[in-house]
Motif scaffolding. Structure first.
Motif, short mmCIF file in Angstrom:
data_model
loop_
_atom_site.label_atom_id
_atom_site.label_comp_id
_atom_site.label_asym_id
_atom_site.label_seq_id
_atom_site.Cartn_x
_atom_site.Cartn_y
_atom_site.Cartn_z
N PRO A 11 0.81 -26.33 11.45
CA PRO A 11 -0.06 -26.54 12.62
C PRO A 11 -1.46 -27.06 12.27
CG PRO A 11 0.07 -24.21 12.15
CD PRO A 11 1.01 -24.90 11.19
N TRP A 12 -1.63 -27.63 11.11
CA TRP A 12 -2.91 -28.23 10.75
C TRP A 12 -2.63 -29.55 10.06
CZ3 TRP A 12 -1.55 -23.33 8.82
CH2 TRP A 12 -1.00 -23.32 7.53
N LYS A 18 -3.35 -36.57 8.33
CA LYS A 18 -1.91 -36.71 8.07
C LYS A 18 -1.24 -35.34 8.22
CE LYS A 18 -2.25 -40.75 5.25
NZ LYS A 18 -1.80 -41.48 4.10
N PRO A 19 0.03 -35.32 8.68
CA PRO A 19 0.73 -34.05 8.85
C PRO A 19 0.95 -33.33 7.52
CG PRO A 19 2.19 -35.90 9.35
CD PRO A 19 0.84 -36.47 9.04
N LEU A 34 0.86 -17.47 7.84
CA LEU A 34 -0.40 -18.10 8.22
C LEU A 34 -0.15 -19.18 9.28
CD1 LEU A 34 -3.45 -18.47 7.79
CD2 LEU A 34 -2.90 -20.09 5.95
N ALA A 35 0.89 -19.97 9.11
CA ALA A 35 1.22 -21.00 10.09
C ALA A 35 1.60 -20.37 11.44
CB ALA A 35 2.36 -21.88 9.57
N ASP A 36 2.39 -19.30 11.41
CA ASP A 36 2.76 -18.61 12.65
C ASP A 36 1.51 -18.09 13.37
OD1 ASP A 36 5.47 -19.01 12.15
OD2 ASP A 36 5.78 -17.00 11.32
N LEU A 78 -3.93 -30.24 23.53
CA LEU A 78 -2.61 -30.84 23.76
C LEU A 78 -2.00 -31.32 22.45
CD1 LEU A 78 -0.38 -31.74 25.66
CD2 LEU A 78 -1.68 -33.84 26.07
N ARG A 79 -2.81 -31.92 21.58
CA ARG A 79 -2.32 -32.34 20.26
C ARG A 79 -1.76 -31.14 19.49
NH1 ARG A 79 -6.97 -33.40 17.59
NH2 ARG A 79 -6.87 -31.20 17.05
N ASP A 80 -2.50 -30.03 19.51
CA ASP A 80 -2.03 -28.82 18.82
C ASP A 80 -0.74 -28.30 19.43
OD1 ASP A 80 -4.28 -28.96 17.20
OD2 ASP A 80 -5.37 -27.39 18.28
N ALA A 81 -0.66 -28.27 20.76
CA ALA A 81 0.54 -27.75 21.43
C ALA A 81 1.76 -28.62 21.14
CB ALA A 81 0.30 -27.65 22.93
N VAL A 82 1.56 -29.93 21.10
CA VAL A 82 2.68 -30.84 20.78
C VAL A 82 3.13 -30.62 19.34
CG1 VAL A 82 3.29 -33.27 20.44
CG2 VAL A 82 2.13 -32.56 22.54
N ARG A 83 2.19 -30.43 18.43
CA ARG A 83 2.55 -30.18 17.03
C ARG A 83 3.33 -28.87 16.91
NH1 ARG A 83 -2.34 -30.30 14.03
NH2 ARG A 83 -2.12 -32.52 13.88
N VAL A 84 2.90 -27.82 17.60
CA VAL A 84 3.60 -26.54 17.57
C VAL A 84 5.01 -26.70 18.16
CG1 VAL A 84 3.66 -24.19 18.53
CG2 VAL A 84 1.53 -25.11 17.61
N ALA A 85 5.12 -27.38 19.29
CA ALA A 85 6.43 -27.58 19.92
C ALA A 85 7.35 -28.39 19.02
CB ALA A 85 6.26 -28.26 21.27
#
Length: 108
Positions: A11-12, A18-19, A34-36, A78-85
């Protein structure tokens, strides 16, 4: 490796936005936890920002700078939520449900 034998999208972002990905044998490792936790925080902040946005948009006296800042913050959330999804979607078990047979690949 991850349960679906794929890399986990974290998520970062890394350098140059870059992902970042994680390859782990367990979902209980330090980076997985940590990611969770980071995902949980990001989604919680997004929910708080949404509530704030509703207040700002309901105020007819909101100035353009406030609306611009709100749009910037909402874009990041929204960018963060899309990455999580996306990350969580990749970790879902693949279904071989009969109802999905015959569907185009992009719908599966």
């Amino acid at each position: 490796m991850t349960p679906s034998n794929e890399l986990r999208l974290l998520p970062w972002s890394g350098p140059d936005d870059k992902p970042c990905y994680l390859s782990a044998d367990s979902t209980n490792g330090y980076l997985s936890r940590l990611a969770d936790n980071t995902e949980e925080i990001q989604l919680g902040l997004g929910a708080e920002l949404l509530a704030h946005a509703l207040d700002v948009l309901a105020d007819v006296d909101s100035d353009p700078e406030e609306l611009r800042l709100l749009a910037t913050d909402l874009t990041g959330a929204l960018r963060d939520a899309v990455r999580v999804a996306t990350s969580r979607g990749h970790r879902l078990p693949r279904s071989t449900h009969p109802a999905r047979e015959g569907l185009p690949v992009h719908i599966r």
